[in-house]
Design an enzyme around this catalytic site. Structure first.
Site, PDB file in Angstrom:
ATOM      1  CB  CYS A  34     -65.962  38.022   0.548  1.00 28.96           C
ATOM      2  SG  CYS A  34     -64.955  39.509   0.705  1.00 28.96           S
ATOM      3  CB  CYS A 103     -62.025  41.694   6.723  1.00 28.13           C
ATOM      4  SG  CYS A 103     -62.946  40.141   6.687  1.00 28.13           S
TER       5      CYS A 103
HETATM    6 FE1  FES Z   1     -65.151  40.214   2.664  1.00 27.97          FE
HETATM    7 FE2  FES Z   1     -64.727  40.593   5.199  1.00 27.97          FE
HETATM    8  S1  FES Z   1     -65.775  38.941   4.292  1.00 27.97           S
HETATM    9  S2  FES Z   1     -63.900  41.678   3.565  1.00 27.97           S
END
Ligand code: FES
Length: 144
Positions: A34, A103
């Site tokens: 991400c 996360c």
């Molecule tokens: Fe990247 Fe939560 S989506 S740490």
């Protein structure tokens, strides 16, 4: 599943945001999937984490998990802090949606990286093995 009130609270009012000048240890970790980044700095005295601050460039769950994990490790010894898992962090927040469990892994890794840095600076030797790199939390249940 919705975010718990606690997640929303730590997202809206994150605790211990910032950086410690001349910290005993600093760890920065990122999630390549991400692109989120978490940086944690710790102050250690007599093997106890006396202060901790974080900066997270990331999603709401990453901010909430870093915030609560600073509260969880403050006042703890290095060994105690190392025992905190991403699962414990998520539980302290009242749970995370399954797609957001990764996360919380970032928070566990950031703590570990800061401690690793501290140990390298003080003993010349980092952590034996990085535990969070050896397990995969991706298919974690934690549904409720
Ligand atoms: Fe990247 Fe939560 S989506 S740490």
């Amino acid at each position: 599943m919705q975010y718990s009130a606690k997640v929303m609270d730590h997202f809206a009012n994150p605790r211990n945001v910032g950086e410690i000048p001349e910290a005993s240890g600093v760890g920065e970790v990122g999630n390549p999937a991400c692109g989120d980044i978490m940086k944690m700095s710790i102050q250690v005295k007599d093997n106890v984490i006396t202060d901790v601050k974080f900066k997270t460039f990331g999603c709401g769950a990453a901010i909430a998990t870093s915030s609560i994990s600073t509260e969880m490790i403050k006042g703890k010894t290095i060994d105690e802090a190392l025992k905190i898992t991403n699962k414990a962090v998520a539980e302290a927040l009242g749970g995370l949606p399954p797609t957001k469990m990764h996360c919380s892994v970032l928070a566990e890794e950031a703590i570990e990286a800061a401690i690793d840095d501290y140990l390298k600076k003080t003993t010349g030797k980092g952590l034996e093995k990085k535990k969070s790199l050896s397990h995969d939390e991706h298919h974690h249940e934690h549904g409720e």
